[in-house]
Design an enzyme around this catalytic site. Structure first.
Site, short mmCIF file in Angstrom:
data_model
loop_
_atom_site.label_atom_id
_atom_site.label_comp_id
_atom_site.label_asym_id
_atom_site.label_seq_id
_atom_site.Cartn_x
_atom_site.Cartn_y
_atom_site.Cartn_z
CG HIS A 11 46.40 51.61 42.37
ND1 HIS A 11 45.11 51.15 42.20
CD2 HIS A 11 46.70 52.21 41.22
CE1 HIS A 11 44.73 51.46 41.00
NE2 HIS A 11 45.70 51.98 40.25
CE1 TYR A 16 39.67 47.15 47.70
CE2 TYR A 16 38.46 45.17 47.85
CZ TYR A 16 39.43 45.76 47.48
OH TYR A 16 40.58 45.13 46.99
N PRO A 67 38.35 36.43 47.90
CG PRO A 67 37.53 37.00 45.74
CD PRO A 67 37.42 36.02 47.14
CE LYS A 107 46.82 40.81 52.31
NZ LYS A 107 47.16 41.67 51.33
CE1 TYR A 131 43.00 45.84 49.36
CE2 TYR A 131 44.96 46.77 48.70
CZ TYR A 131 43.64 46.27 48.35
OH TYR A 131 43.29 46.09 47.11
P1 RFL Z 1 46.25 28.16 40.42
O1 RFL Z 1 46.18 29.43 39.68
O2 RFL Z 1 44.70 27.52 40.56
O3 RFL Z 1 47.25 27.30 39.43
C1 RFL Z 1 47.34 25.85 39.76
C2 RFL Z 1 47.61 25.26 38.34
O4 RFL Z 1 47.49 23.67 38.52
C3 RFL Z 1 46.67 23.04 37.38
N1 RFL Z 1 46.31 21.62 37.77
C4 RFL Z 1 47.23 20.70 37.38
N2 RFL Z 1 48.14 20.27 36.88
C5 RFL Z 1 48.54 18.88 36.71
N3 RFL Z 1 47.85 18.06 37.48
C6 RFL Z 1 46.64 18.17 38.07
N4 RFL Z 1 46.05 17.13 38.45
C7 RFL Z 1 46.26 19.58 38.26
N5 RFL Z 1 45.24 19.99 38.61
C8 RFL Z 1 45.28 21.36 38.35
C9 RFL Z 1 45.81 23.85 37.11
O5 RFL Z 1 45.29 23.68 35.48
C10 RFL Z 1 46.58 25.31 37.23
O6 RFL Z 1 47.27 25.70 36.14
O7 RFL Z 1 46.82 28.00 41.93
P2 RFL Z 1 48.32 28.91 42.21
O8 RFL Z 1 49.31 28.69 41.39
O9 RFL Z 1 48.40 28.49 43.51
O10 RFL Z 1 47.82 30.46 42.36
C11 RFL Z 1 46.74 30.87 43.06
C12 RFL Z 1 46.11 31.97 42.44
O11 RFL Z 1 45.63 31.69 41.21
C13 RFL Z 1 44.61 32.24 43.32
O12 RFL Z 1 45.07 32.54 44.59
C14 RFL Z 1 44.37 34.08 43.00
O13 RFL Z 1 43.85 33.95 41.60
C15 RFL Z 1 43.53 34.50 43.99
N6 RFL Z 1 42.75 35.70 43.81
C16 RFL Z 1 43.32 36.88 43.86
N7 RFL Z 1 44.80 36.76 44.42
C17 RFL Z 1 45.48 37.95 44.76
O14 RFL Z 1 46.49 37.96 45.51
N8 RFL Z 1 45.00 39.23 44.64
C18 RFL Z 1 43.72 39.42 43.98
O15 RFL Z 1 43.19 40.62 43.50
C19 RFL Z 1 42.87 38.19 43.62
N9 RFL Z 1 41.71 38.16 43.04
C20 RFL Z 1 41.56 35.80 42.88
C21 RFL Z 1 41.02 37.10 42.74
C22 RFL Z 1 40.60 34.62 42.56
C23 RFL Z 1 39.65 34.75 41.99
N10 RFL Z 1 38.84 33.69 41.79
C24 RFL Z 1 38.48 33.51 40.30
C25 RFL Z 1 38.64 32.60 42.62
C26 RFL Z 1 39.80 37.18 42.11
C27 RFL Z 1 39.04 36.13 41.90
C28 RFL Z 1 37.78 36.25 41.06
C1 PHB Z 2 40.68 42.14 40.79
O1 PHB Z 2 41.17 42.98 40.07
O2 PHB Z 2 40.58 40.95 40.11
C2 PHB Z 2 40.75 42.35 42.32
C3 PHB Z 2 41.20 43.30 42.99
C4 PHB Z 2 41.20 43.31 44.37
C5 PHB Z 2 40.40 42.32 44.95
C6 PHB Z 2 39.99 41.17 44.27
C7 PHB Z 2 40.15 41.11 42.96
O3 PHB Z 2 40.48 42.44 46.29
#
Ligand code: RFL
Ligand code: PHB
Length: 389
Positions: free
Chosen positions: A72, A200, A292, A296, A384
């Site tokens: 994109h 957005y 989110p 990032k 971004y």
């Molecule tokens: P994770 O993905 O939470 O993985 C951690 C893992 O550790 C396990 N765990 C354990 N394992 C052993 N012993 C324990 N005691 C444990 N406790 C937990 C868990 O089961 C899991 O498998 O962390 P990690 O790897 O640091 O990754 C981070 C990302 O997942 C997170 O920052 C992103 O998903 C945030 N996020 C977004 N980030 C982006 O860069 N671009 C996006 O578009 C974006 N959109 C989002 C998002 C997060 C969202 N939510 C649900 C908060 C959109 C949403 C809605």
């Molecule tokens: C997503 O597709 O889950 C998403 C995209 C952009 C954002 C947050 C989440 O800023």
């Protein structure tokens, strides 16, 4: 069992670190409390910065990303009934890639399985010991038996609710936190995205985001009060509310369909300083959380892990400890800039329950300035697509 680096958590941070270390010939074991299916079932991030794409390339897991990822060159900001395009590529010469976290995780899991590197799934009661000494230990229970891993280092990649950060004495760290008075209700559907790029939308009724996973699969979000529950939102209610928050052009193009997944995520800014405690290193959501809005979270996890893998490589392959010694300070500089950007974008686009007339006018003026000024648009674009690593 014995290994060089014990990694806690098989999310994107833990799996990417494991892959980078394995390619550098550094022995590692991942301990994860859930099953692979559970980890893959979480619908999260969708946008990858070019730095993250490069990290996945370096880890040797970018083949499918190159085939299926959608590049994109811009994003759209909608307010007052109109859409305004921010041309990321024209402004800063870089783009972002749409490729879901689920797919990144699946590719990393497949590569790890193919390499035959050990991952212990469904490990119970994981605990960290003696990381203030040269002989740290990870203990867990599996199939009713208590097991131990002796290691040189522990990488805490276990997310915000994980055990790693909680194992550190309170007085050894400083926490910075802001909890926002709303969450995001997300819906995934097998429908074509409403627009070619992400939209957005800032609206009187609250923020909305139109995102996607592919040309056939859409991901939408609505700002909702923290007290809301996903069960109270039928698909019909979701689509109606989304349509009401979009500009007429976008609303009329919206294709609706049954939801595949629907969930609410709270919004929080959080940083733990430092990110190293003796032989324990924190990476990704274990050390910091961003709302989110700026997309990032996953990208910060990837940049932490790149720095950590470089640190381990320096230590094991060149007897150079400077990368590990500088890890926390190096990461935190980038983390705080992403925290600032995510907080700013959240503040700009959401409705705050306590906002008065003055703050509403400030938001309007800032949106107007953002889309009308090339300098302001460029500042958004630069952040971004991701600041230099
Ligand atoms: P994770 O993905 O939470 O993985 C951690 C893992 O550790 C396990 N765990 C354990 N394992 C052993 N012993 C324990 N005691 C444990 N406790 C937990 C868990 O089961 C899991 O498998 O962390 P990690 O790897 O640091 O990754 C981070 C990302 O997942 C997170 O920052 C992103 O998903 C945030 N996020 C977004 N980030 C982006 O860069 N671009 C996006 O578009 C974006 N959109 C989002 C998002 C997060 C969202 N939510 C649900 C908060 C959109 C949403 C809605
Ligand atoms: C997503 O597709 O889950 C998403 C995209 C952009 C954002 C947050 C989440 O800023």
């Amino acid at each position: 069992m014995r290994t060089q680096v014990a990694i806690i958590g098989a999310g994107p941070a833990g799996l990417l670190l494991g892959q980078l270390l394995a390619r550098a010939g550094i022995d590692n074991i991942i301990v994860e409390q859930r099953s692979p299916e559970y980890v893959l079932g979480r619908i999260r991030a969708g946008i990858l910065e070019s730095v993250t794409v490069d990290a996945l390339k370096r880890a040797g897991v970018a083949a499918r990303l190159h085939e299926e990822g959608l590049v994109h060159d811009g994003i759209e900001i909608a307010f007052n009934g109109r859409r305004h395009r921010i041309d990321l590529h024209a402004l800063v010469g870089r783009s972002v890639t749409v490729y879901g976290q689920t797919e990144v995780t699946r590719d990393l899991m497949d590569a790890r399985r193919a390499a035959g590197t050990t991952t212990i799934y469904e490990a119970e009661d994981v605990s960290l010991h003696d990381f203030d000494s040269a002989r740290p230990l990870v203990r867990y229970r599996k199939d009713g038996m208590v097991r131990e891993i002796q290691c040189d280092y522990i990488a805490g990649c276990d997310g915000f609710h994980g055990v790693s950060r909680q194992s550190v004495p309170q007085d050894a760290m400083r926490i910075f936190e802001r909890v926002y008075p709303f969450g995001w209700l997300g819906l995934l559907s097998e429908t074509p995205p409403v627009a070619d790029e992400l939209v957005y939308a800032s609206h009187e009724r609250g923020f909305a985001l139109c995102s996607m996973r592919s040309r056939h699969r859409s991901r939408y979000y609505l700002q909702v009060a923290s007290s809301e529950r996903a069960e109270d939102w039928s698909d019909e209610r979701f689509w109606q509310e989304l349509r009401s928050r979009l500009d007429p052009q976008t609303a009329s193009a919206l294709v609706t369909g049954p939801s595949i997944e629907k969930s609410i995520a709270p919004l929080r800014s959080f940083v733990c300083e430092p990110m190293r405690f003796g032989q324990l290193f924190l990476a990704g959501d274990a050390a910091h959380i961003v709302p989110p809005t700026g997309a990032k979270g996953l990208n910060l996890a990837a940049s932490d892990v790149l720095a950590l893998a470089e640190g381990f490589e320096g230590h094991y392959r060149h007897a150079d400890g400077s990368g590990l010694d500088g890890y926390s300070a190096r990461c935190l500089r980038r983390v705080w800039k992403a925290e600032r950007f995510s907080w700013w974008m959240t503040s700009l686009l959401h409705r705050f329950p306590d906002a008065d007339a003055f703050s509403s006018r400030m938001q309007q003026a800032e949106l107007d300035y953002l889309v009308g000024s090339e300098a302001a648009s460029r500042a958004l674009a630069e952040n971004y697509v991701g600041l230099p690593y």
